[in-house]
Design a protein around this motif. Structure first.
Motif, PDB file in Angstrom:
ATOM      1  N   ARG A  39      39.821   0.921 -35.010  1.00  0.00           N
ATOM      2  CA  ARG A  39      39.718   1.729 -33.722  1.00  0.00           C
ATOM      3  C   ARG A  39      38.371   1.121 -33.214  1.00  0.00           C
ATOM      4  O   ARG A  39      38.666   0.764 -31.779  1.00  0.00           O
ATOM      5  CB  ARG A  39      39.379   3.125 -34.098  1.00  0.00           C
ATOM      6  CG  ARG A  39      39.205   3.928 -32.640  1.00  0.00           C
ATOM      7  CD  ARG A  39      39.147   5.350 -33.143  1.00  0.00           C
ATOM      8  NE  ARG A  39      37.917   5.687 -34.081  1.00  0.00           N
ATOM      9  CZ  ARG A  39      36.636   5.465 -33.261  1.00  0.00           C
ATOM     10  NH1 ARG A  39      36.524   5.415 -32.129  1.00  0.00           N
ATOM     11  NH2 ARG A  39      35.539   5.555 -34.116  1.00  0.00           N
ATOM     12  N   GLU A  43      38.332  -0.758 -29.184  1.00  0.00           N
ATOM     13  CA  GLU A  43      37.419  -0.351 -28.106  1.00  0.00           C
ATOM     14  C   GLU A  43      36.639  -1.289 -27.600  1.00  0.00           C
ATOM     15  O   GLU A  43      36.372  -1.514 -26.282  1.00  0.00           O
ATOM     16  CB  GLU A  43      36.804   1.095 -28.678  1.00  0.00           C
ATOM     17  CG  GLU A  43      37.555   2.189 -28.778  1.00  0.00           C
ATOM     18  CD  GLU A  43      36.900   3.463 -29.121  1.00  0.00           C
ATOM     19  OE1 GLU A  43      35.633   3.133 -29.539  1.00  0.00           O
ATOM     20  OE2 GLU A  43      37.243   4.512 -29.579  1.00  0.00           O
ATOM     21  N   SER A  46      38.727  -3.979 -25.539  1.00  0.00           N
ATOM     22  CA  SER A  46      38.985  -3.349 -24.482  1.00  0.00           C
ATOM     23  C   SER A  46      37.906  -3.414 -23.395  1.00  0.00           C
ATOM     24  O   SER A  46      38.134  -4.157 -22.516  1.00  0.00           O
ATOM     25  CB  SER A  46      39.485  -2.146 -24.503  1.00  0.00           C
ATOM     26  OG  SER A  46      39.792  -1.423 -23.333  1.00  0.00           O
TER      27      SER A  46
END
Length: 247
Positions: A39, A43, A46
């Protein structure tokens, strides 16, 4: 690694104001450096792929990618294993994406205004042993980097109406005829026919290169229809198609 990220003046790097955000690069690199699960990696990616070192929606690369390249390699080599694939993947995208007009070059350590792809590639070649050790993924990334070759003239002589240049080749110049751009005294000029006269050879066994360096094999290039005076020692040749890359 966090100190190295902060040491870069990201705000001073050029980039389209409506697409590039220096603070996003800092947050993204730090997040990826500290990531320990998928996760967190997602992030961080991104951020870096949207207004960081890339603008993913338009498949564009920013000059910040050249400064981020050694940091991404540090993350891949010394960070958490879960972040390695993303760090290397971002480097691969940075090599493949095209820059926006007006933001196509950065000044390298020799003071030469090189295309972004040719500024990123040497960092990858400097970690050759590490990347080769990763297997197929690392070797594929190296193969892409090696297409962005660089030749520095050490000596040039006349031969049958051509210039034959001896010097140092980084990367791989394939067989066949190629266009190149020359860099000398701050000026950029074009060459229409460059061929590899002799394949690269190492003059003597060399130890494993230190980080941020790469092996420097000697090579010989033939430049059709040019005089040696046009290629004095210190002239640098780069692939012409890299200089033509623009979004």
């Amino acid at each position: 690694m966090l100190e190295e990220i902060d040491a870069v003046d990201w705000a001073s790097l050029p980039g389209r104001p409506d697409r590039y955000e220096p603070a996003v690069v800092v947050r993204g690199l730090k997040a990826l450096a500290e990531a320990v699960d998928l996760r967190q990696v997602a992030e961080a990616r991104s951020r870096l792929a949207d207004r960081g070192i890339l603008h993913g929606h338009s498949a564009a690369v920013f000059p910040a990618a050249a400064a981020a390249a050694p940091l991404l390699l540090d993350i891949a080599q010394h960070g958490h294993p879960v972040a390695r694939g993303t760090a290397l993947g971002l480097l691969g995208e940075a090599l493949d994406c095209y820059p926006y007009a007006g933001y196509t070059r950065v000044t390298d350590h020799d003071g030469i205004a090189v295309p972004l792809c040719c500024a990123i590639a040497p960092h990858l070649r400097a970690r050759r042993a590490f990347l080769v050790g990763l297997g197929k993924t690392g070797r594929s990334l190296l193969a892409d980097a090696d297409t962005h070759w660089r030749f520095e003239v050490r000596e040039c002589v006349a031969d049958s109406g051509d210039a034959v240049a001896f010097g140092i080749l980084a990367g791989r110049l394939p067989d066949g005829v190629h266009e190149a751009e020359t860099h000398r005294a701050g000026a950029i000029a074009g060459l229409s026919e460059v061929t590899l006269e002799y394949p690269p050879t190492a003059s003597s066994p060399e130890p494993e290169p230190e980080p941020e360096s790469e092996p420097k094999p000697e090579a010989c290039l033939r430049v059709t229809g040019r005089h040696p005076a046009e290629l004095p020692p210190g002239t640098v040749l780069l692939p012409a198609d890299c200089g033509d890359r623009v979004h």
